[in-house]
Design an enzyme around this catalytic site. Structure first.
Site, PDB file in Angstrom:
ATOM      1  N   ARG A  83       0.876  -1.179   0.000  1.00  0.00           N
ATOM      2  CA  ARG A  83       0.000   0.000   0.000  1.00  0.00           C
ATOM      3  C   ARG A  83       0.909   1.224   0.000  1.00  0.00           C
ATOM      4  O   ARG A  83       1.702   1.425   0.919  1.00  0.00           O
ATOM      5  CB  ARG A  83      -0.916  -0.008   1.216  1.00  0.00           C
ATOM      6  CG  ARG A  83      -1.910   1.167   1.278  1.00  0.00           C
ATOM      7  CD  ARG A  83      -2.912   0.931   2.408  1.00  0.00           C
ATOM      8  NE  ARG A  83      -3.885   1.994   2.554  1.00  0.00           N
ATOM      9  CZ  ARG A  83      -3.851   2.960   3.486  1.00  0.00           C
ATOM     10  NH1 ARG A  83      -2.848   2.976   4.367  1.00  0.00           N
ATOM     11  NH2 ARG A  83      -4.792   3.866   3.566  1.00  0.00           N
ATOM     12  N   ASN A 158      -7.064   8.123   2.502  1.00  0.00           N
ATOM     13  CA  ASN A 158      -6.687   7.545   3.788  1.00  0.00           C
ATOM     14  C   ASN A 158      -7.460   8.179   4.940  1.00  0.00           C
ATOM     15  O   ASN A 158      -7.557   9.411   5.029  1.00  0.00           O
ATOM     16  CB  ASN A 158      -5.184   7.766   4.024  1.00  0.00           C
ATOM     17  CG  ASN A 158      -4.717   7.169   5.339  1.00  0.00           C
ATOM     18  OD1 ASN A 158      -4.647   5.953   5.485  1.00  0.00           O
ATOM     19  ND2 ASN A 158      -4.404   8.026   6.301  1.00  0.00           N
ATOM     20  N   GLU A 159      -8.038   7.356   5.804  1.00  0.00           N
ATOM     21  CA  GLU A 159      -8.691   7.795   7.045  1.00  0.00           C
ATOM     22  C   GLU A 159      -9.423   9.120   6.833  1.00  0.00           C
ATOM     23  O   GLU A 159      -9.110  10.127   7.485  1.00  0.00           O
ATOM     24  CB  GLU A 159      -7.650   7.895   8.158  1.00  0.00           C
ATOM     25  CG  GLU A 159      -6.948   6.560   8.405  1.00  0.00           C
ATOM     26  CD  GLU A 159      -5.843   6.617   9.445  1.00  0.00           C
ATOM     27  OE1 GLU A 159      -5.613   7.706  10.025  1.00  0.00           O
ATOM     28  OE2 GLU A 159      -5.203   5.573   9.694  1.00  0.00           O
ATOM     29  N   HIS A 225      -8.868   0.321   9.905  1.00  0.00           N
ATOM     30  CA  HIS A 225      -7.526   0.489  10.451  1.00  0.00           C
ATOM     31  C   HIS A 225      -7.578   0.158  11.932  1.00  0.00           C
ATOM     32  O   HIS A 225      -8.352   0.751  12.671  1.00  0.00           O
ATOM     33  CB  HIS A 225      -7.021   1.916  10.228  1.00  0.00           C
ATOM     34  CG  HIS A 225      -6.755   2.235   8.797  1.00  0.00           C
ATOM     35  ND1 HIS A 225      -6.188   3.428   8.378  1.00  0.00           N
ATOM     36  CD2 HIS A 225      -6.961   1.516   7.667  1.00  0.00           C
ATOM     37  CE1 HIS A 225      -6.060   3.424   7.060  1.00  0.00           C
ATOM     38  NE2 HIS A 225      -6.542   2.274   6.603  1.00  0.00           N
ATOM     39  N   TYR A 227      -5.906   0.015  15.481  1.00  0.00           N
ATOM     40  CA  TYR A 227      -4.887   0.429  16.435  1.00  0.00           C
ATOM     41  C   TYR A 227      -5.479   0.273  17.836  1.00  0.00           C
ATOM     42  O   TYR A 227      -6.109  -0.736  18.129  1.00  0.00           O
ATOM     43  CB  TYR A 227      -4.415   1.850  16.131  1.00  0.00           C
ATOM     44  CG  TYR A 227      -3.648   1.940  14.820  1.00  0.00           C
ATOM     45  CD1 TYR A 227      -2.317   1.535  14.746  1.00  0.00           C
ATOM     46  CD2 TYR A 227      -4.252   2.401  13.658  1.00  0.00           C
ATOM     47  CE1 TYR A 227      -1.604   1.592  13.546  1.00  0.00           C
ATOM     48  CE2 TYR A 227      -3.557   2.467  12.462  1.00  0.00           C
ATOM     49  CZ  TYR A 227      -2.236   2.055  12.417  1.00  0.00           C
ATOM     50  OH  TYR A 227      -1.546   2.107  11.232  1.00  0.00           O
ATOM     51  N   GLU A 254      -4.736  -1.065   7.611  1.00  0.00           N
ATOM     52  CA  GLU A 254      -3.594  -0.718   8.460  1.00  0.00           C
ATOM     53  C   GLU A 254      -3.805  -1.397   9.808  1.00  0.00           C
ATOM     54  O   GLU A 254      -4.936  -1.579  10.262  1.00  0.00           O
ATOM     55  CB  GLU A 254      -3.484   0.791   8.718  1.00  0.00           C
ATOM     56  CG  GLU A 254      -2.978   1.631   7.580  1.00  0.00           C
ATOM     57  CD  GLU A 254      -2.744   3.084   8.008  1.00  0.00           C
ATOM     58  OE1 GLU A 254      -2.582   3.330   9.233  1.00  0.00           O
ATOM     59  OE2 GLU A 254      -2.734   3.960   7.134  1.00  0.00           O
ATOM     60  N   TRP A 283       1.171  -1.392   9.134  1.00  0.00           N
ATOM     61  CA  TRP A 283       1.791  -0.072   9.141  1.00  0.00           C
ATOM     62  C   TRP A 283       3.058  -0.159   9.988  1.00  0.00           C
ATOM     63  O   TRP A 283       2.981  -0.533  11.149  1.00  0.00           O
ATOM     64  CB  TRP A 283       0.842   0.982   9.707  1.00  0.00           C
ATOM     65  CG  TRP A 283       1.440   2.345   9.599  1.00  0.00           C
ATOM     66  CD1 TRP A 283       2.304   2.933  10.491  1.00  0.00           C
ATOM     67  CD2 TRP A 283       1.275   3.279   8.527  1.00  0.00           C
ATOM     68  NE1 TRP A 283       2.684   4.172  10.042  1.00  0.00           N
ATOM     69  CE2 TRP A 283       2.065   4.411   8.843  1.00  0.00           C
ATOM     70  CE3 TRP A 283       0.541   3.276   7.344  1.00  0.00           C
ATOM     71  CZ2 TRP A 283       2.132   5.524   8.015  1.00  0.00           C
ATOM     72  CZ3 TRP A 283       0.610   4.381   6.517  1.00  0.00           C
ATOM     73  CH2 TRP A 283       1.390   5.497   6.854  1.00  0.00           C
TER      74      TRP A 283
END
Length: 450
Positions: A83, A158-159, A225, A227, A254, A283
């Site tokens: 990516r 992205n995001e 994503h 996290y 991610e 990531w």
């Protein structure tokens, strides 16, 4: 360069006080014939129909345009996808080397996921670009992208929404998808969740169908994503279960690792992605402001960090699970494979029953990929177990959408928590990869329902 860890902390604090909400199950409309990589049900497949499961990393190209050797480095470590961070010019870039980036991916036999990073945190980050502006960038690069549908996935932005008014994500994403299609793009599109990609307010989870329906080509994959919001196994599995139950295509675009107490549960992410056949892109390769998320120290593949070693060389990691796209390897569907419909085992007269259809979907020297479709009988079932016995020394190496165990030549597959309940006549499927010794005759599978 964004400070990823600071964003993680903000998202984790913001999640307090919010609870998951339920939603109905709706079916994704049948996809139209697609060019190149495309969605088929919940899976990403290639133009030839072969499933493609992304196993790769994120590379911060827009900030390190001279690090072109990184493409060869991540390929050598086993990745099948990269990516690539690009900039629209609103905040970073503009990236006008799209054609060169695609060429790097192709020369290194990698699928290229291209993303505009300027949209990160729109609505909360004042400098961020809108999704509409991101689409304008893709239009400006159209000449480099058209004809690359076998090799390129376009991750629109992205995001794209921060934590302020995350509800705007739905309309903004719908409009972006429509604008991409109106301007002639036939690529597989990837759309990121709001809340800095982590969807802790569940806007993407609860409105995904609207976005998927907006795509006239039915060729959009959703991206989460993961996290610190996803710091427990239950948070991860509940989120993935809901997408699985709705039949929505999803990738983990991610994710980071548990570098401190309370951080992301990367072990569960890796194991669940492998079990479910979900793509993942960790990531990131190198160059983070805070290097705790770097996989390679100073972009050196010989100096992998703890995180890099885990992603590339650990259990359920890239080296163990990645399969190169067939557009590069030349692997095609084996036309002589057999689909065997098994006998039905009935638990009691008039009770629940099921059938299992086994087929080989792809094979290569020393191995193959299989699929088993389970169909409920004339009444609903609450669970199923499929068994078969290999005759030619085959051995299952990985599986998804079922819990698969082996005892000698006998294989037993039991439903996952999200696909055991089937209405009368309804079906589900699970897949696996296996090793073989040359001959690969299809066994007869039997199904028992509860």
């Amino acid at each position: 360069m964004r400070r990823k860890i600071a964003m993680i902390g903000a998202a984790l604090l913001a999640i307090a006080g919010f609870a998951a909400t339920g939603f109905g199950v709706t079916a994704l409309p049948r996809a139209q014939a697609a060019v190149g990589l495309h969605v088929s049900g919940t899976r990403v497949v290639e133009a030839n129909g072969q499933p493609f499961v992304m196993r790769g990393v994120n590379h911060p190209h827009v900030w390190f345009t001279g690090r072109t050797s990184s493409f060869a480095d991540v390929k050598a470590l086993g990745a099948n996808t990269v990516r690539v961070v690009l900039g629209s010019g609103k905040r970073w870039g503009p990236s006008t080397d799209t054609a060169a980036v695609i060429d790097l991916c192709k020369r290194n036999r990698l699928i290229c996921v291209l993303e505009v990073h300027d949209t990160t945190g729109y609505g909360e980050e004042g400098a961020a670009a809108s999704l509409d502006e991101a689409v304008d960038y893709w239009i400006s690069q159209k000449s480099a992208l058209v004809g690359q549908e076998n090799h390129v996935v376009i991750n629109i932005g992205n995001e794209p929404i921060g934590n302020v008014n995350a509800a705007q994500w739905t309309d903004a994403t719908v409009n972006a998808v429509k604008k991409m299609r109106t301007n002639g793009f036939q690529h597989l599109l990837m759309v990121d969740a709001p809340n800095w990609g982590q969807d802790w307010q569940y806007v993407m989870r609860d409105n995904a169908q609207k976005v998927l329906d907006a795509d006239t080509q039915r060729n959009t994959v959703l991206s989460i994503h993961m996290y610190s919001v996803f710091n427990t196994a239950s948070a991860i599995t509940d989120y993935l279960d809901r997408f699985q139950a709705n039949g929505w295509p999803l990738v983990i675009g991610e994710f980071g690792w548990q570098f401190a107490a309370g951080e992301v549960d990367h072990e569960t992410i890796l194991s669940e992605a492998q079990q479910r056949g979900l793509g993942y892109l960790a990531w990131s390769w190198s160059g983070n402001t805070d290097p705790v998320l770097d996989m390679a120290t100073e972009f050196d593949p010989a100096r992998l960090t703890t995180w890099g070693q885990r992603v590339f060389n650990g259990a359920n990691g890239i080296k163990a699970t990645a399969r190169e796209a067939t557009i590069y390897s030349g692997t095609t569907t084996t036309t002589s494979t057999t689909t065997t419909t098994t006998t039905t085992t009935t638990t009691r007269p008039g009770g629940p029953s099921c059938t299992a259809a086994y087929r080989v979907t792809n094979q290569w020297q020393g191995g193959f990929q299989g699929e088993v479709r389970v169909t409920a009988g004339t009444s609903a079932i609450r669970g199923w177990t499929v068994t078969w016995t290999f005759a030619d020394g085959q051995t299952v190496t990985n599986a998804w959408n079922a819990t698969v165990t082996s005892s000698g030549a006998t294989v037993t597959a039991r439903n996952a928590g999200y696909n055991g309940n089937l209405a009368a006549g309804a079906s589900t499927a699970f897949g696996f990869t296996a090793s073989s010794r040359g001959t690969n005759s299809a066994p007869t599978a039997s199904c028992t329902a509860s």
